[in-house]
Design an enzyme around this catalytic site. Structure first.
Site, short mmCIF file in Angstrom:
data_model
loop_
_atom_site.label_atom_id
_atom_site.label_comp_id
_atom_site.label_asym_id
_atom_site.label_seq_id
_atom_site.Cartn_x
_atom_site.Cartn_y
_atom_site.Cartn_z
N CYS A 164 0.11 -15.90 -4.13
CA CYS A 164 -1.36 -15.62 -4.68
C CYS A 164 -1.88 -16.78 -5.75
O CYS A 164 -3.03 -16.80 -6.11
CB CYS A 164 -1.94 -14.14 -5.22
N GLU A 203 -2.66 -6.86 -14.88
CA GLU A 203 -1.25 -6.63 -14.64
C GLU A 203 -0.48 -7.09 -15.94
O GLU A 203 -1.19 -8.08 -15.74
CB GLU A 203 -1.06 -5.95 -13.13
N GLU A 231 -5.16 -6.78 -6.97
CA GLU A 231 -5.06 -8.48 -6.97
C GLU A 231 -5.27 -9.02 -5.61
O GLU A 231 -4.57 -8.41 -5.03
CB GLU A 231 -3.06 -7.91 -8.01
N ASN A 249 5.26 -10.52 -0.34
CA ASN A 249 6.17 -12.10 -1.10
C ASN A 249 6.31 -11.59 -2.26
O ASN A 249 7.25 -12.30 -2.66
CB ASN A 249 3.95 -12.81 -0.92
P1 NAP Z 1 -2.29 -8.10 3.17
O1 NAP Z 1 -2.75 -7.71 5.29
O2 NAP Z 1 -3.95 -7.39 3.06
O3 NAP Z 1 -1.43 -6.35 3.56
C1 NAP Z 1 -1.03 -5.89 2.07
C2 NAP Z 1 -0.42 -4.67 2.10
O4 NAP Z 1 -2.06 -4.01 2.71
C3 NAP Z 1 0.73 -4.19 2.90
O5 NAP Z 1 1.06 -3.46 2.09
C4 NAP Z 1 -0.11 -4.25 4.66
O6 NAP Z 1 1.25 -3.27 5.10
C5 NAP Z 1 -1.42 -3.73 3.88
N1 NAP Z 1 -2.84 -2.85 4.32
C6 NAP Z 1 -2.88 -3.77 5.70
N2 NAP Z 1 -3.49 -3.19 6.32
C7 NAP Z 1 -4.12 -2.05 5.47
C8 NAP Z 1 -5.78 -1.36 5.82
N3 NAP Z 1 -6.08 -1.03 6.53
N4 NAP Z 1 -5.38 0.05 4.68
C9 NAP Z 1 -4.63 -0.14 4.01
N5 NAP Z 1 -3.07 -0.49 3.83
C10 NAP Z 1 -3.09 -1.81 4.83
O7 NAP Z 1 -2.05 -8.87 2.39
P2 NAP Z 1 -0.75 -9.99 2.90
O8 NAP Z 1 -1.01 -11.28 4.43
O9 NAP Z 1 0.38 -9.15 3.58
O10 NAP Z 1 -0.01 -10.78 1.50
C11 NAP Z 1 -0.97 -11.56 1.14
C12 NAP Z 1 -1.75 -11.73 0.50
O11 NAP Z 1 -1.86 -10.87 -1.03
C13 NAP Z 1 -2.33 -12.94 0.34
O12 NAP Z 1 -3.18 -12.88 -0.30
C14 NAP Z 1 -2.21 -12.94 -1.31
O13 NAP Z 1 -3.15 -13.99 -2.25
C15 NAP Z 1 -2.39 -11.95 -2.24
N6 NAP Z 1 -1.59 -11.93 -2.94
C16 NAP Z 1 -2.24 -11.29 -4.06
C17 NAP Z 1 -1.51 -10.81 -5.65
C18 NAP Z 1 -2.36 -10.74 -6.80
O14 NAP Z 1 -1.45 -10.32 -7.52
N7 NAP Z 1 -3.49 -11.20 -6.88
C19 NAP Z 1 -0.46 -11.03 -5.31
C20 NAP Z 1 0.21 -11.65 -4.25
C21 NAP Z 1 -0.27 -11.25 -2.45
P3 NAP Z 1 1.51 -4.28 6.46
O15 NAP Z 1 2.72 -4.11 5.68
O16 NAP Z 1 2.03 -2.77 7.44
O17 NAP Z 1 0.83 -4.74 6.82
#
Ligand code: NAP
Length: 489
Positions: A289, A467, A255, A156
Protein backbone atom coordinates in the site's frame (compact mmCIF):
# COMPACT_ATOMS: atom_id res chain seq x y z
CA UNK A 1 7.93 -29.56 2.82
CA UNK A 2 10.45 -27.11 1.30
CA UNK A 3 12.93 -27.36 4.20
CA UNK A 4 10.45 -26.36 6.90
CA UNK A 5 12.05 -27.76 10.05
CA UNK A 6 9.09 -27.56 12.42
CA UNK A 7 6.22 -29.22 10.53
CA UNK A 8 3.85 -28.38 13.41
CA UNK A 9 3.83 -24.81 12.16
CA UNK A 10 1.78 -25.86 9.12
CA UNK A 11 -1.80 -25.85 10.40
CA UNK A 12 -4.94 -26.96 8.58
CA UNK A 13 -7.70 -25.72 10.88
CA UNK A 14 -9.05 -22.49 12.33
CA UNK A 15 -7.85 -21.64 15.84
CA UNK A 16 -10.77 -20.80 18.12
CA UNK A 17 -10.78 -20.65 21.91
CA UNK A 18 -7.40 -22.38 22.10
CA UNK A 19 -8.31 -25.37 19.92
CA UNK A 20 -8.16 -26.32 16.25
CA UNK A 21 -11.51 -26.62 14.42
CA UNK A 22 -12.08 -28.57 11.24
CA UNK A 23 -14.88 -27.87 8.76
CA UNK A 24 -16.50 -29.98 6.06
CA UNK A 25 -14.89 -28.32 3.05
CA UNK A 26 -11.36 -27.14 2.35
CA UNK A 27 -9.52 -24.18 0.84
CA UNK A 28 -6.51 -25.07 -1.32
CA UNK A 29 -3.56 -22.80 -0.68
CA UNK A 30 -1.51 -22.54 -3.90
CA UNK A 31 2.05 -21.39 -4.44
CA UNK A 32 1.76 -18.36 -6.77
CA UNK A 33 5.24 -19.05 -8.19
CA UNK A 34 4.46 -22.59 -9.32
CA UNK A 35 0.72 -23.16 -9.03
CA UNK A 36 1.45 -26.16 -6.76
CA UNK A 37 -0.71 -27.06 -3.79
CA UNK A 38 0.98 -25.91 -0.57
CA UNK A 39 -1.69 -27.12 1.88
CA UNK A 40 -5.44 -27.58 2.29
CA UNK A 41 -7.09 -25.67 5.11
CA UNK A 42 -10.56 -26.21 6.55
CA UNK A 43 -13.03 -23.69 5.18
CA UNK A 44 -14.79 -22.11 8.16
CA UNK A 45 -17.79 -19.79 7.92
CA UNK A 46 -20.35 -17.84 9.90
CA UNK A 47 -20.78 -20.46 12.66
CA UNK A 48 -17.05 -20.59 13.44
CA UNK A 49 -16.77 -16.78 13.25
CA UNK A 50 -19.54 -16.45 15.83
CA UNK A 51 -17.81 -19.07 17.99
CA UNK A 52 -14.59 -17.07 17.84
CA UNK A 53 -16.33 -13.83 18.87
CA UNK A 54 -17.98 -15.68 21.76
CA UNK A 55 -14.62 -17.12 22.85
CA UNK A 56 -12.97 -13.70 22.69
CA UNK A 57 -15.79 -12.22 24.77
CA UNK A 58 -15.43 -14.98 27.37
CA UNK A 59 -11.65 -14.52 27.58
CA UNK A 60 -11.85 -10.72 27.83
CA UNK A 61 -12.33 -10.29 31.57
CA UNK A 62 -9.38 -12.42 32.66
CA UNK A 63 -7.05 -11.02 29.98
CA UNK A 64 -7.92 -7.36 30.62
CA UNK A 65 -7.59 -7.89 34.38
CA UNK A 66 -4.09 -9.32 34.04
CA UNK A 67 -1.47 -6.76 35.07
CA UNK A 68 0.16 -5.23 31.98
CA UNK A 69 3.56 -6.68 32.89
CA UNK A 70 2.11 -10.22 32.90
CA UNK A 71 0.56 -9.67 29.48
CA UNK A 72 3.92 -8.26 28.37
CA UNK A 73 5.78 -11.41 29.48
CA UNK A 74 3.48 -13.65 27.43
CA UNK A 75 3.75 -11.37 24.42
CA UNK A 76 7.53 -11.25 24.77
CA UNK A 77 7.61 -15.06 24.66
CA UNK A 78 5.42 -14.94 21.54
CA UNK A 79 7.92 -12.51 19.96
CA UNK A 80 10.86 -14.74 20.96
CA UNK A 81 9.17 -17.78 19.39
CA UNK A 82 8.46 -15.90 16.16
CA UNK A 83 12.10 -14.86 15.90
CA UNK A 84 13.35 -18.35 16.81
CA UNK A 85 11.17 -19.71 13.96
CA UNK A 86 11.87 -16.85 11.55
CA UNK A 87 13.26 -19.12 8.86
CA UNK A 88 10.29 -21.53 8.89
CA UNK A 89 7.75 -18.69 9.10
CA UNK A 90 9.49 -16.94 6.20
CA UNK A 91 9.37 -20.09 4.07
CA UNK A 92 5.67 -20.61 4.80
CA UNK A 93 5.06 -16.98 3.84
CA UNK A 94 6.98 -17.26 0.57
CA UNK A 95 5.18 -20.50 -0.30
CA UNK A 96 1.72 -19.00 0.05
CA UNK A 97 2.38 -15.39 -0.96
CA UNK A 98 5.35 -15.48 -3.35
CA UNK A 99 7.68 -12.74 -2.05
CA UNK A 100 11.43 -13.57 -2.02
CA UNK A 101 12.55 -15.48 1.07
CA UNK A 102 14.80 -12.66 2.35
CA UNK A 103 11.84 -10.28 2.15
CA UNK A 104 9.53 -12.83 3.80
CA UNK A 105 11.96 -13.26 6.69
CA UNK A 106 12.14 -9.48 6.89
CA UNK A 107 8.36 -9.38 7.19
CA UNK A 108 8.49 -11.87 10.08
CA UNK A 109 11.01 -9.67 11.92
CA UNK A 110 8.93 -6.57 11.12
CA UNK A 111 5.70 -8.21 12.38
CA UNK A 112 7.38 -9.60 15.49
CA UNK A 113 8.83 -6.15 16.27
CA UNK A 114 5.28 -4.86 16.80
CA UNK A 115 4.65 -7.61 19.34
CA UNK A 116 7.86 -6.76 21.20
CA UNK A 117 7.25 -3.02 21.07
CA UNK A 118 3.60 -3.10 22.18
CA UNK A 119 4.38 -5.62 24.94
CA UNK A 120 6.53 -2.88 26.47
CA UNK A 121 4.22 0.02 25.63
CA UNK A 122 1.24 -1.75 27.25
CA UNK A 123 2.92 -0.99 30.61
CA UNK A 124 2.67 2.73 29.89
CA UNK A 125 -1.08 3.21 29.51
CA UNK A 126 -1.08 6.33 31.67
CA UNK A 127 -4.12 8.28 32.76
CA UNK A 128 -4.41 11.94 33.71
CA UNK A 129 -5.51 14.23 36.49
CA UNK A 130 -6.99 17.54 35.42
CA UNK A 131 -7.42 20.65 37.63
CA UNK A 132 -11.13 20.79 38.50
CA UNK A 133 -13.31 23.92 38.29
CA UNK A 134 -14.28 23.60 42.00
CA UNK A 135 -12.28 22.79 45.17
CA UNK A 136 -14.53 19.93 46.23
CA UNK A 137 -14.01 18.05 42.98
CA UNK A 138 -11.27 16.07 41.28
CA UNK A 139 -11.12 15.13 37.60
CA UNK A 140 -9.36 11.88 36.75
CA UNK A 141 -8.98 10.20 33.38
CA UNK A 142 -8.30 6.47 33.10
CA UNK A 143 -7.82 4.35 29.99
CA UNK A 144 -9.39 0.91 29.63
CA UNK A 145 -9.28 -1.77 26.91
CA UNK A 146 -12.05 -1.27 24.41
CA UNK A 147 -13.12 -4.94 24.42
CA UNK A 148 -13.29 -7.61 21.73
CA UNK A 149 -11.46 -6.56 18.54
CA UNK A 150 -12.28 -8.08 15.13
CA UNK A 151 -9.92 -7.79 12.17
CA UNK A 152 -9.85 -8.59 8.45
CA UNK A 153 -6.45 -8.57 6.75
CA UNK A 154 -5.08 -8.80 3.17
CA UNK A 155 -2.71 -11.24 1.45
CA UNK A 156 0.19 -8.87 0.74
CA UNK A 157 1.63 -9.02 4.30
CA UNK A 158 0.14 -12.25 5.69
CA UNK A 159 2.03 -11.98 8.98
CA UNK A 160 2.70 -8.30 9.61
CA UNK A 161 -0.79 -6.96 8.92
CA UNK A 162 -2.07 -9.29 11.66
CA UNK A 163 0.83 -8.68 14.07
CA UNK A 164 0.46 -4.88 13.80
CA UNK A 165 -3.16 -5.09 14.95
CA UNK A 166 -3.01 -8.00 17.39
CA UNK A 167 0.05 -6.65 19.21
CA UNK A 168 -1.61 -3.35 20.08
CA UNK A 169 -4.93 -5.02 20.92
CA UNK A 170 -3.45 -7.63 23.25
CA UNK A 171 -1.12 -5.13 24.92
CA UNK A 172 -4.10 -2.85 25.64
CA UNK A 173 -5.94 -5.79 27.26
CA UNK A 174 -8.31 -6.55 24.38
CA UNK A 175 -9.02 -9.99 22.94
CA UNK A 176 -8.79 -10.58 19.20
CA UNK A 177 -10.43 -12.40 16.29
CA UNK A 178 -8.87 -12.22 12.82
CA UNK A 179 -10.08 -13.45 9.47
CA UNK A 180 -7.00 -13.55 7.20
CA UNK A 181 -7.16 -13.33 3.40
CA UNK A 182 -8.28 -16.57 1.74
CA UNK A 183 -5.08 -16.85 -0.32
CA UNK A 184 -2.71 -16.63 2.69
CA UNK A 185 -4.09 -18.34 5.82
CA UNK A 186 -0.98 -20.38 6.71
CA UNK A 187 1.07 -17.51 8.15
CA UNK A 188 -1.86 -16.50 10.36
CA UNK A 189 -2.33 -20.05 11.63
CA UNK A 190 1.41 -20.42 12.32
CA UNK A 191 1.16 -17.27 14.45
CA UNK A 192 -1.69 -18.92 16.38
CA UNK A 193 0.40 -22.05 16.96
CA UNK A 194 3.19 -19.88 18.41
CA UNK A 195 0.74 -17.83 20.50
CA UNK A 196 -0.45 -21.08 22.03
CA UNK A 197 3.14 -22.24 22.70
CA UNK A 198 3.82 -18.84 24.30
CA UNK A 199 1.04 -19.47 26.79
CA UNK A 200 -1.39 -16.83 25.55
CA UNK A 201 -4.67 -18.03 27.09
CA UNK A 202 -7.47 -19.64 25.08
CA UNK A 203 -9.82 -17.15 23.44
CA UNK A 204 -7.39 -14.22 23.50
CA UNK A 205 -6.09 -14.69 19.94
CA UNK A 206 -8.39 -16.44 17.44
CA UNK A 207 -7.90 -17.07 13.71
CA UNK A 208 -10.89 -18.01 11.54
CA UNK A 209 -10.07 -19.07 7.98
CA UNK A 210 -12.86 -19.10 5.41
CA UNK A 211 -13.56 -18.14 1.83
CA UNK A 212 -16.93 -16.44 2.39
CA UNK A 213 -15.47 -13.01 3.13
CA UNK A 214 -18.81 -11.24 2.89
CA UNK A 215 -20.68 -13.45 5.35
CA UNK A 216 -17.83 -13.68 7.85
CA UNK A 217 -17.24 -9.94 7.49
CA UNK A 218 -20.89 -9.31 8.31
CA UNK A 219 -20.49 -11.16 11.62
CA UNK A 220 -17.29 -9.31 12.51
CA UNK A 221 -18.69 -5.86 11.64
CA UNK A 222 -22.21 -6.28 13.04
CA UNK A 223 -21.84 -8.54 16.08
CA UNK A 224 -22.85 -6.62 19.24
CA UNK A 225 -20.04 -8.23 21.25
CA UNK A 226 -17.35 -6.78 18.96
CA UNK A 227 -16.35 -3.34 20.26
CA UNK A 228 -13.82 -2.45 17.60
CA UNK A 229 -13.30 -3.43 13.98
CA UNK A 230 -9.98 -2.96 12.21
CA UNK A 231 -9.39 -3.57 8.51
CA UNK A 232 -6.49 -3.51 6.09
CA UNK A 233 -7.36 -3.80 2.43
CA UNK A 234 -8.81 -1.90 -0.49
CA UNK A 235 -10.68 1.38 -0.12
CA UNK A 236 -13.78 -0.02 -1.85
CA UNK A 237 -14.17 -2.91 0.62
CA UNK A 238 -13.20 -0.65 3.55
CA UNK A 239 -16.03 1.75 2.74
CA UNK A 240 -18.58 -1.07 2.74
CA UNK A 241 -17.27 -2.40 6.07
CA UNK A 242 -17.39 1.06 7.70
CA UNK A 243 -21.07 1.32 6.85
CA UNK A 244 -21.72 -2.18 8.25
CA UNK A 245 -20.04 -1.10 11.52
CA UNK A 246 -22.48 1.81 11.82
CA UNK A 247 -25.28 -0.51 12.96
CA UNK A 248 -23.56 -1.05 16.33
CA UNK A 249 -21.48 2.17 16.38
CA UNK A 250 -18.17 0.33 16.58
CA UNK A 251 -14.85 2.07 16.84
CA UNK A 252 -13.24 1.58 13.41
CA UNK A 253 -9.66 1.68 12.09
CA UNK A 254 -9.03 1.50 8.36
CA UNK A 255 -5.71 0.95 6.57
CA UNK A 256 -6.74 1.29 2.92
CA UNK A 257 -5.26 1.88 -0.51
CA UNK A 258 -2.57 4.35 -1.54
CA UNK A 259 -1.17 6.19 -4.55
CA UNK A 260 2.25 7.23 -3.26
CA UNK A 261 4.12 10.02 -5.05
CA UNK A 262 7.93 9.88 -5.08
CA UNK A 263 9.31 13.34 -5.94
CA UNK A 264 12.91 13.92 -7.03
CA UNK A 265 13.89 17.60 -6.90
CA UNK A 266 16.83 19.03 -8.80
CA UNK A 267 18.83 19.51 -5.58
CA UNK A 268 18.45 15.82 -4.59
CA UNK A 269 21.23 13.27 -4.17
CA UNK A 270 20.27 11.38 -7.34
CA UNK A 271 22.02 8.12 -6.44
CA UNK A 272 20.22 8.06 -3.08
CA UNK A 273 16.92 8.83 -4.83
CA UNK A 274 17.46 5.92 -7.24
CA UNK A 275 18.12 3.54 -4.32
CA UNK A 276 15.07 4.85 -2.44
CA UNK A 277 12.76 4.57 -5.45
CA UNK A 278 13.95 1.04 -6.22
CA UNK A 279 13.29 -0.14 -2.66
CA UNK A 280 9.99 1.65 -2.31
CA UNK A 281 8.63 0.60 -5.71
CA UNK A 282 9.70 -3.00 -6.26
CA UNK A 283 9.44 -4.52 -2.77
CA UNK A 284 6.86 -7.34 -2.81
CA UNK A 285 6.67 -6.98 -6.63
CA UNK A 286 5.04 -3.59 -6.13
CA UNK A 287 2.19 -5.02 -4.08
CA UNK A 288 2.30 -2.84 -0.97
CA UNK A 289 0.00 0.00 0.00
CA UNK A 290 2.99 2.34 0.54
CA UNK A 291 4.70 1.41 -2.73
CA UNK A 292 5.77 4.31 -4.88
CA UNK A 293 3.02 4.68 -7.48
CA UNK A 294 4.14 7.79 -9.37
CA UNK A 295 7.70 9.11 -9.74
CA UNK A 296 7.82 12.88 -10.31
CA UNK A 297 11.21 14.14 -11.51
CA UNK A 298 12.22 17.78 -11.95
CA UNK A 299 13.26 18.61 -15.54
CA UNK A 300 16.88 19.48 -14.65
CA UNK A 301 17.61 15.95 -13.38
CA UNK A 302 15.12 13.98 -15.51
CA UNK A 303 17.66 12.41 -17.87
CA UNK A 304 20.19 11.57 -15.16
CA UNK A 305 17.59 10.06 -12.82
CA UNK A 306 15.84 8.07 -15.57
CA UNK A 307 19.07 6.57 -16.93
CA UNK A 308 20.35 5.58 -13.48
CA UNK A 309 16.96 4.27 -12.38
CA UNK A 310 16.49 2.09 -15.48
CA UNK A 311 19.98 0.64 -14.93
CA UNK A 312 19.11 -0.15 -11.30
CA UNK A 313 15.79 -1.80 -12.25
CA UNK A 314 17.65 -3.98 -14.77
CA UNK A 315 19.55 -5.55 -11.86
CA UNK A 316 16.36 -7.02 -10.35
CA UNK A 317 15.98 -10.74 -10.74
CA UNK A 318 12.51 -12.23 -11.30
CA UNK A 319 11.66 -15.79 -10.23
CA UNK A 320 10.50 -18.19 -7.55
CA UNK A 321 10.96 -16.48 -4.17
CA UNK A 322 12.64 -19.59 -2.76
CA UNK A 323 15.44 -19.49 -5.37
CA UNK A 324 18.70 -17.80 -4.38
CA UNK A 325 19.23 -14.31 -5.74
CA UNK A 326 15.60 -13.66 -6.71
CA UNK A 327 14.47 -10.13 -5.83
CA UNK A 328 11.05 -10.05 -7.52
CA UNK A 329 8.62 -12.89 -6.96
CA UNK A 330 5.33 -13.63 -8.67
CA UNK A 331 2.26 -11.47 -8.26
CA UNK A 332 -0.53 -12.95 -6.18
CA UNK A 333 -2.65 -14.13 -9.15
CA UNK A 334 -2.99 -14.00 -12.91
CA UNK A 335 -5.95 -11.62 -12.44
CA UNK A 336 -3.65 -9.18 -10.62
CA UNK A 337 -1.15 -9.39 -13.51
CA UNK A 338 -3.92 -8.73 -16.03
CA UNK A 339 -5.02 -5.60 -14.14
CA UNK A 340 -1.46 -4.22 -14.19
CA UNK A 341 -1.00 -5.11 -17.88
CA UNK A 342 -4.27 -3.30 -18.69
CA UNK A 343 -3.15 -0.14 -16.87
CA UNK A 344 0.13 -0.19 -18.81
CA UNK A 345 -1.62 -0.78 -22.11
CA UNK A 346 -4.17 2.02 -21.62
CA UNK A 347 -1.41 4.44 -20.61
CA UNK A 348 0.72 3.51 -23.63
CA UNK A 349 -2.31 4.23 -25.81
CA UNK A 350 -2.48 7.64 -24.12
CA UNK A 351 1.18 8.40 -24.95
CA UNK A 352 3.37 6.70 -22.30
CA UNK A 353 6.55 4.95 -23.48
CA UNK A 354 7.78 1.57 -22.20
CA UNK A 355 11.54 1.91 -21.67
CA UNK A 356 11.92 -1.35 -19.72
CA UNK A 357 9.80 -4.47 -19.16
CA UNK A 358 6.13 -4.27 -20.02
CA UNK A 359 5.72 -8.04 -20.40
CA UNK A 360 3.94 -10.77 -18.53
CA UNK A 361 5.82 -13.93 -17.54
CA UNK A 362 8.91 -14.85 -15.53
CA UNK A 363 11.16 -15.34 -18.55
CA UNK A 364 10.80 -16.51 -22.14
CA UNK A 365 10.81 -20.18 -21.07
CA UNK A 366 8.30 -20.00 -18.23
CA UNK A 367 4.64 -20.79 -18.75
CA UNK A 368 3.62 -19.25 -15.41
CA UNK A 369 1.66 -16.11 -16.14
CA UNK A 370 1.63 -14.91 -12.50
CA UNK A 371 4.79 -12.88 -13.15
CA UNK A 372 5.12 -9.38 -14.54
CA UNK A 373 8.49 -7.96 -15.57
CA UNK A 374 9.84 -4.92 -13.66
CA UNK A 375 8.72 -2.05 -15.86
CA UNK A 376 9.60 1.62 -16.32
CA UNK A 377 7.36 4.03 -18.26
CA UNK A 378 8.36 7.53 -19.36
CA UNK A 379 6.38 10.42 -20.95
CA UNK A 380 3.65 9.75 -18.41
CA UNK A 381 1.20 12.45 -17.36
CA UNK A 382 -0.65 12.62 -14.06
CA UNK A 383 -4.04 12.06 -15.70
CA UNK A 384 -3.13 8.67 -17.24
CA UNK A 385 -4.69 5.49 -15.78
CA UNK A 386 -1.28 4.32 -14.51
CA UNK A 387 -1.01 7.51 -12.40
CA UNK A 388 -4.60 7.78 -11.24
CA UNK A 389 -4.99 4.16 -10.03
CA UNK A 390 -3.19 2.14 -7.37
CA UNK A 391 -0.95 -0.01 -9.62
CA UNK A 392 -0.16 -2.79 -7.13
CA UNK A 393 2.49 -4.21 -9.44
CA UNK A 394 6.13 -3.66 -10.49
CA UNK A 395 5.62 -0.65 -12.76
CA UNK A 396 7.25 2.79 -12.36
CA UNK A 397 5.63 5.66 -14.26
CA UNK A 398 7.97 8.66 -14.54
CA UNK A 399 6.32 12.09 -14.75
CA UNK A 400 8.34 15.26 -15.46
CA UNK A 401 7.68 18.58 -13.69
CA UNK A 402 9.11 22.13 -13.70
CA UNK A 403 8.25 23.83 -10.39
CA UNK A 404 8.07 22.76 -6.75
CA UNK A 405 4.45 23.94 -6.34
CA UNK A 406 3.43 22.00 -9.46
CA UNK A 407 4.92 18.79 -8.00
CA UNK A 408 3.05 19.22 -4.71
CA UNK A 409 -0.20 19.93 -6.51
CA UNK A 410 0.13 16.86 -8.80
CA UNK A 411 1.17 14.68 -5.86
CA UNK A 412 -1.96 15.70 -3.94
CA UNK A 413 -4.24 15.22 -6.95
CA UNK A 414 -5.64 11.86 -5.80
CA UNK A 415 -8.29 10.67 -3.37
CA UNK A 416 -5.58 8.71 -1.51
CA UNK A 417 -3.30 10.02 1.23
CA UNK A 418 -1.21 7.17 2.69
CA UNK A 419 2.56 7.51 2.04
CA UNK A 420 4.59 10.04 0.04
CA UNK A 421 8.33 10.35 -0.53
CA UNK A 422 10.60 13.12 -1.73
CA UNK A 423 14.31 13.70 -2.20
CA UNK A 424 15.75 17.21 -1.76
CA UNK A 425 18.60 18.97 0.06
CA UNK A 426 17.37 22.53 0.52
CA UNK A 427 16.07 22.85 4.08
CA UNK A 428 13.41 25.45 3.20
CA UNK A 429 12.09 23.23 0.42
CA UNK A 430 12.11 20.21 2.72
CA UNK A 431 9.77 21.94 5.19
CA UNK A 432 7.52 23.43 2.49
CA UNK A 433 7.07 20.11 0.71
CA UNK A 434 6.74 18.01 3.90
CA UNK A 435 3.96 20.29 5.14
CA UNK A 436 2.30 20.64 1.75
CA UNK A 437 1.88 16.94 1.01
CA UNK A 438 -1.59 15.67 2.05
CA UNK A 439 -0.39 12.29 3.30
CA UNK A 440 -0.31 10.46 6.64
CA UNK A 441 3.38 9.54 6.22
CA UNK A 442 6.20 11.29 4.38
CA UNK A 443 9.63 9.80 3.67
CA UNK A 444 12.20 12.60 3.29
CA UNK A 445 15.31 11.22 1.60
CA UNK A 446 14.01 7.78 2.69
CA UNK A 447 12.22 5.11 0.65
CA UNK A 448 11.36 2.66 3.47
CA UNK A 449 9.74 4.30 6.48
CA UNK A 450 7.62 1.84 8.46
CA UNK A 451 8.66 0.54 11.88
CA UNK A 452 6.96 -0.36 15.17
CA UNK A 453 7.82 2.93 16.92
CA UNK A 454 6.27 5.16 14.23
CA UNK A 455 2.58 5.89 13.53
CA UNK A 456 1.50 4.13 10.31
CA UNK A 457 -1.70 5.30 8.63
CA UNK A 458 -3.34 7.49 6.06
CA UNK A 459 -5.56 10.50 5.52
CA UNK A 460 -8.30 11.16 2.91
CA UNK A 461 -9.62 7.87 1.48
CA UNK A 462 -6.54 5.92 2.61
CA UNK A 463 -8.20 5.40 5.97
CA UNK A 464 -8.17 6.45 9.59
CA UNK A 465 -6.51 5.39 12.81
CA UNK A 466 -2.82 4.58 13.27
CA UNK A 467 -0.88 1.34 13.72
CA UNK A 468 2.42 1.19 15.61
CA UNK A 469 3.66 3.80 18.12
CA UNK A 470 1.93 5.17 21.21
CA UNK A 471 -0.84 6.50 18.93
CA UNK A 472 -1.51 2.95 17.76
CA UNK A 473 -2.21 1.83 21.31
CA UNK A 474 -4.82 4.59 21.76
CA UNK A 475 -6.88 2.99 18.99
CA UNK A 476 -7.55 0.02 21.33
CA UNK A 477 -8.32 2.04 24.47
CA UNK A 478 -11.37 3.88 25.76
CA UNK A 479 -10.99 7.04 27.79
CA UNK A 480 -13.05 7.13 30.98
CA UNK A 481 -13.57 10.36 32.91
CA UNK A 482 -14.03 10.00 36.67
CA UNK A 483 -15.51 13.01 38.43
CA UNK A 484 -15.00 12.75 42.17
CA UNK A 485 -17.11 15.18 44.20
CA UNK A 486 -17.99 15.91 47.81
CA UNK A 487 -14.37 16.42 48.84
CA UNK A 488 -14.99 19.54 50.98
CA UNK A 489 -14.99 19.13 54.79
P1 NAP B 1 -9.36 -6.45 -0.53
O1 NAP B 1 -9.95 -7.05 -1.74
O2 NAP B 1 -10.03 -5.28 0.08
O3 NAP B 1 -9.22 -7.66 0.52
C1 NAP B 1 -8.71 -7.46 1.81
C2 NAP B 1 -9.39 -8.39 2.78
O4 NAP B 1 -10.81 -8.13 2.80
C3 NAP B 1 -9.27 -9.87 2.40
O5 NAP B 1 -9.19 -10.63 3.59
C4 NAP B 1 -10.58 -10.15 1.69
O6 NAP B 1 -10.96 -11.51 1.73
C5 NAP B 1 -11.53 -9.31 2.51
N1 NAP B 1 -12.77 -8.95 1.83
C6 NAP B 1 -12.96 -8.74 0.51
N2 NAP B 1 -14.27 -8.38 0.29
C7 NAP B 1 -14.89 -8.39 1.50
C8 NAP B 1 -16.22 -8.13 1.95
N3 NAP B 1 -17.20 -7.76 1.10
N4 NAP B 1 -16.50 -8.23 3.27
C9 NAP B 1 -15.54 -8.58 4.14
N5 NAP B 1 -14.25 -8.84 3.79
C10 NAP B 1 -13.93 -8.73 2.48
O7 NAP B 1 -7.87 -5.99 -0.76
P2 NAP B 1 -6.71 -6.78 -1.49
O8 NAP B 1 -6.78 -6.50 -2.93
O9 NAP B 1 -6.70 -8.18 -1.05
O10 NAP B 1 -5.46 -6.05 -0.81
C11 NAP B 1 -4.83 -5.01 -1.42
C12 NAP B 1 -5.35 -3.67 -0.92
O11 NAP B 1 -5.03 -3.53 0.45
C13 NAP B 1 -4.68 -2.51 -1.62
O12 NAP B 1 -5.60 -1.51 -1.91
C14 NAP B 1 -3.67 -2.03 -0.58
O13 NAP B 1 -3.28 -0.70 -0.72
C15 NAP B 1 -4.42 -2.27 0.69
N6 NAP B 1 -3.48 -2.35 1.81
C16 NAP B 1 -3.44 -1.30 2.68
C17 NAP B 1 -2.52 -1.31 3.72
C18 NAP B 1 -2.43 -0.16 4.67
O14 NAP B 1 -1.84 -0.33 5.73
N7 NAP B 1 -3.01 0.99 4.38
C19 NAP B 1 -1.66 -2.39 3.89
C20 NAP B 1 -1.73 -3.45 2.99
C21 NAP B 1 -2.66 -3.41 1.95
P3 NAP B 1 -10.58 -12.55 0.54
O15 NAP B 1 -9.14 -12.81 0.72
O16 NAP B 1 -11.42 -13.74 0.79
O17 NAP B 1 -10.88 -11.83 -0.74
Amino acid sequence: MHNIKDKQLIKHFSYINGSWHSSETNIDVLNPATGELVASVSNAGVVETEMAVKAAKKALKAWSNKPANERAKLMRTWFDLMMANQDDLGRILTLEQGKPLAEAKGEIAYGAAFIEWFAEEGKRVYGDTIPAPANDKRIIVIKQPIGVVAAITPWNFPNAMIARKAAAALAAGCTFVVRPATQTPLSALAMAELAERAGIPAGVFNVVVGSDAKAMGKVLTEHPDVAKFTFTGSTAVGKALISQCASTVKKVSMELGGNAPFIVFDDADIDAAVRGALASKYRNAGQTCVCTNRIFVQQGVLTEFTEKFVKAVQTLSVGNGLSAGVTIGPMISVEAVTEVANLVEKSVQAGAKVVLGGQQGCDSTSANQNFYQPTVLTSVTNDMPIAQNEIFGPVSPIIAFEEEAQAISMANDTEFGLAAYFYARDIGRIWRVAEGLEYGMVGINEGIISNAAAPFGGVKQSGNGREGSKYGLDDYLEIKYLCMGGLDK
